[in-house]
Design a protein around this motif. Structure first.
Motif, PDB file in Angstrom:
ATOM      1  N   GLY A  51      15.637 -18.503 -18.573  1.00  0.00           N
ATOM      2  CA  GLY A  51      15.426 -19.658 -17.702  1.00  0.00           C
ATOM      3  C   GLY A  51      16.583 -20.626 -17.754  1.00  0.00           C
ATOM      4  O   GLY A  51      17.518 -20.476 -18.553  1.00  0.00           O
ATOM      5  N   CYS A  52      16.521 -21.615 -16.889  1.00  0.00           N
ATOM      6  CA  CYS A  52      17.556 -22.651 -16.847  1.00  0.00           C
ATOM      7  C   CYS A  52      16.892 -23.994 -16.576  1.00  0.00           C
ATOM      8  O   CYS A  52      16.034 -24.102 -15.693  1.00  0.00           O
ATOM      9  N   ALA A  53      17.268 -24.995 -17.356  1.00  0.00           N
ATOM     10  CA  ALA A  53      16.743 -26.349 -17.199  1.00  0.00           C
ATOM     11  C   ALA A  53      17.787 -27.229 -16.521  1.00  0.00           C
ATOM     12  O   ALA A  53      18.989 -27.129 -16.809  1.00  0.00           O
ATOM     13  N   MET A  54      17.323 -28.078 -15.620  1.00  0.00           N
ATOM     14  CA  MET A  54      18.187 -29.038 -14.939  1.00  0.00           C
ATOM     15  C   MET A  54      17.728 -30.444 -15.307  1.00  0.00           C
ATOM     16  O   MET A  54      16.535 -30.743 -15.256  1.00  0.00           O
ATOM     17  N   PHE A  55      18.689 -31.295 -15.672  1.00  0.00           N
ATOM     18  CA  PHE A  55      18.350 -32.659 -16.080  1.00  0.00           C
ATOM     19  C   PHE A  55      19.599 -33.521 -15.971  1.00  0.00           C
ATOM     20  O   PHE A  55      20.720 -33.019 -15.823  1.00  0.00           O
ATOM     21  N   THR A  56      19.398 -34.820 -16.055  1.00  0.00           N
ATOM     22  CA  THR A  56      20.501 -35.769 -15.990  1.00  0.00           C
ATOM     23  C   THR A  56      20.988 -36.103 -17.388  1.00  0.00           C
ATOM     24  O   THR A  56      20.189 -36.431 -18.265  1.00  0.00           O
ATOM     25  N   CYS A  57      22.284 -35.982 -17.594  1.00  0.00           N
ATOM     26  CA  CYS A  57      22.889 -36.364 -18.867  1.00  0.00           C
ATOM     27  C   CYS A  57      24.120 -37.224 -18.587  1.00  0.00           C
ATOM     28  O   CYS A  57      25.033 -36.783 -17.863  1.00  0.00           O
ATOM     29  N   ASP A  58      24.133 -38.424 -19.112  1.00  0.00           N
ATOM     30  CA  ASP A  58      25.225 -39.376 -18.860  1.00  0.00           C
ATOM     31  C   ASP A  58      25.457 -39.556 -17.359  1.00  0.00           C
ATOM     32  O   ASP A  58      26.599 -39.510 -16.870  1.00  0.00           O
ATOM     33  N   SER A  59      24.357 -39.696 -16.622  1.00  0.00           N
ATOM     34  CA  SER A  59      24.375 -39.926 -15.170  1.00  0.00           C
ATOM     35  C   SER A  59      24.912 -38.748 -14.368  1.00  0.00           C
ATOM     36  O   SER A  59      25.262 -38.895 -13.196  1.00  0.00           O
ATOM     37  N   THR A  60      24.988 -37.563 -14.973  1.00  0.00           N
ATOM     38  CA  THR A  60      25.463 -36.356 -14.296  1.00  0.00           C
ATOM     39  C   THR A  60      24.419 -35.264 -14.420  1.00  0.00           C
ATOM     40  O   THR A  60      23.856 -35.056 -15.506  1.00  0.00           O
ATOM     41  N   MET A  61      24.160 -34.553 -13.310  1.00  0.00           N
ATOM     42  CA  MET A  61      23.219 -33.447 -13.354  1.00  0.00           C
ATOM     43  C   MET A  61      23.788 -32.323 -14.215  1.00  0.00           C
ATOM     44  O   MET A  61      24.923 -31.887 -14.025  1.00  0.00           O
ATOM     45  N   THR A  62      22.986 -31.859 -15.167  1.00  0.00           N
ATOM     46  CA  THR A  62      23.441 -30.889 -16.160  1.00  0.00           C
ATOM     47  C   THR A  62      22.467 -29.717 -16.208  1.00  0.00           C
ATOM     48  O   THR A  62      21.274 -29.873 -15.951  1.00  0.00           O
ATOM     49  N   ALA A  63      22.987 -28.536 -16.562  1.00  0.00           N
ATOM     50  CA  ALA A  63      22.165 -27.337 -16.687  1.00  0.00           C
ATOM     51  C   ALA A  63      22.204 -26.833 -18.124  1.00  0.00           C
ATOM     52  O   ALA A  63      23.233 -26.944 -18.808  1.00  0.00           O
ATOM     53  N   SER A  64      21.093 -26.275 -18.564  1.00  0.00           N
ATOM     54  CA  SER A  64      21.017 -25.709 -19.906  1.00  0.00           C
ATOM     55  C   SER A  64      20.186 -24.441 -19.867  1.00  0.00           C
ATOM     56  O   SER A  64      18.989 -24.488 -19.563  1.00  0.00           O
ATOM     57  N   PRO A  65      20.763 -23.264 -20.162  1.00  0.00           N
ATOM     58  CA  PRO A  65      19.973 -22.028 -20.200  1.00  0.00           C
ATOM     59  C   PRO A  65      19.063 -22.019 -21.426  1.00  0.00           C
ATOM     60  O   PRO A  65      19.397 -22.577 -22.476  1.00  0.00           O
ATOM     61  N   TYR A  66      17.923 -21.357 -21.275  1.00  0.00           N
ATOM     62  CA  TYR A  66      16.988 -21.276 -22.397  1.00  0.00           C
ATOM     63  C   TYR A  66      16.245 -19.946 -22.369  1.00  0.00           C
ATOM     64  O   TYR A  66      16.272 -19.211 -21.377  1.00  0.00           O
ATOM     65  N   ILE A  67      15.610 -19.631 -23.483  1.00  0.00           N
ATOM     66  CA  ILE A  67      14.784 -18.430 -23.621  1.00  0.00           C
ATOM     67  C   ILE A  67      13.328 -18.875 -23.668  1.00  0.00           C
ATOM     68  O   ILE A  67      12.904 -19.512 -24.644  1.00  0.00           O
ATOM     69  N   PRO A  68      12.538 -18.583 -22.643  1.00  0.00           N
ATOM     70  CA  PRO A  68      11.117 -18.947 -22.677  1.00  0.00           C
ATOM     71  C   PRO A  68      10.287 -17.843 -23.341  1.00  0.00           C
ATOM     72  O   PRO A  68      10.438 -16.656 -23.020  1.00  0.00           O
ATOM     73  N   ILE A  69       9.436 -18.231 -24.257  1.00  0.00           N
ATOM     74  CA  ILE A  69       8.483 -17.314 -24.868  1.00  0.00           C
ATOM     75  C   ILE A  69       7.125 -18.011 -24.875  1.00  0.00           C
ATOM     76  O   ILE A  69       7.051 -19.245 -24.872  1.00  0.00           O
ATOM     77  N   GLY A  70       6.051 -17.235 -24.869  1.00  0.00           N
ATOM     78  CA  GLY A  70       4.754 -17.889 -24.874  1.00  0.00           C
ATOM     79  C   GLY A  70       3.602 -16.927 -24.935  1.00  0.00           C
ATOM     80  O   GLY A  70       3.765 -15.702 -24.962  1.00  0.00           O
TER      81      GLY A  70
END
Length: 218
Positions: free
Chosen positions: A123-142
């Protein structure tokens, strides 16, 4: 001749075939709570509206055990310590492979109408960091549980844990390293923050039923 027929039945059990309706697609809406583990959580977890998590999914079913799911969930990363606080919206999009512990997906042939299941993917998360849109890949498990209460409807409860593998130490919304919280930071896997959600989902199955033959052995 009778002896030969009897031996054949013992060696090759008689199979009775019948049609079963397995809907190929489903969509669902999710609602629940989310939390994160990072620099600002050792002192106080997020509370109130900050824990709300919601989204939707689409799932392609291949049989009663296996499926592929695409899901979009949003949650708010919130925390507070003695000096800092944060509240940042995060959008998670992921694709996972689902495995049911029991045959699941139809209401015939004594197939289970309740089944636990597990899932994992990317997966990939999108969020604001230091007023800039940023992406972070992640591994979802559940892990979760499904209940089919109608021919085309289900209820589902699932817990999902997102392990961020890169650029995941900025979920709070700013890249400061919180020097007073370095001990807490080092507890996180790969030195990145992690997020989790616990959601309930209402699911509707659709698409033309795929007719298949079930093998009932005697």
């Amino acid at each position: 001749m009778r002896l030969f027929s009897t031996l054949c039945l013992l060696i090759f059990p008689l199979s009775v075939f019948a049609e079963a309706n397995v809907f190929r697609w489903e969509v669902g809406i999710h609602g629940g709570a989310g939390y994160y583990i990072g620099e600002l959580t050792p002192y106080k977890l997020s509370t109130g509206l900050d824990v709300l998590s919601y989204g939707a999914h689409a799932r392609r079913k291949f049989d009663e055990r296996w499926a592929v799911q695409g899901k979009a969930i949003t949650q708010r990363v919130a925390g507070k310590n003695q000096m800092d606080s944060c509240s940042n919206q995060v959008w998670n999009v992921d694709i996972t492979a689902d495995f049911n512990f029991f045959d699941f997906g139809e209401r015939d042939f004594n197939i289970k109408q309740v089944s636990p299941y597990i899932f994992a993917g990317v997966g990939c998360a999108m969020f604001t960091c230091d007023s800039t849109m940023t992406a972070s890949p992640y591994i979802p498990i559940g892990i979760g549980i499904k209940w089919k209460f109608h021919d085309r409807m289900q209820l589902q409860l699932a817990w999902q844990h997102n392990i961020h593998v890169w650029n995941g130490d900025c979920l709070e919304g700013f890249s400061d390293k919180f020097p007073e919280q370095q001990d807490a930071k080092q507890k996180n896997f790969m030195n990145n923050d992690v997020t989790s959600t616990i959601t309930a989902a209402f699911i509707v199955e659709f698409a033309k039923p795929r007719y298949k033959y079930k093998n009932i052995r005697y």
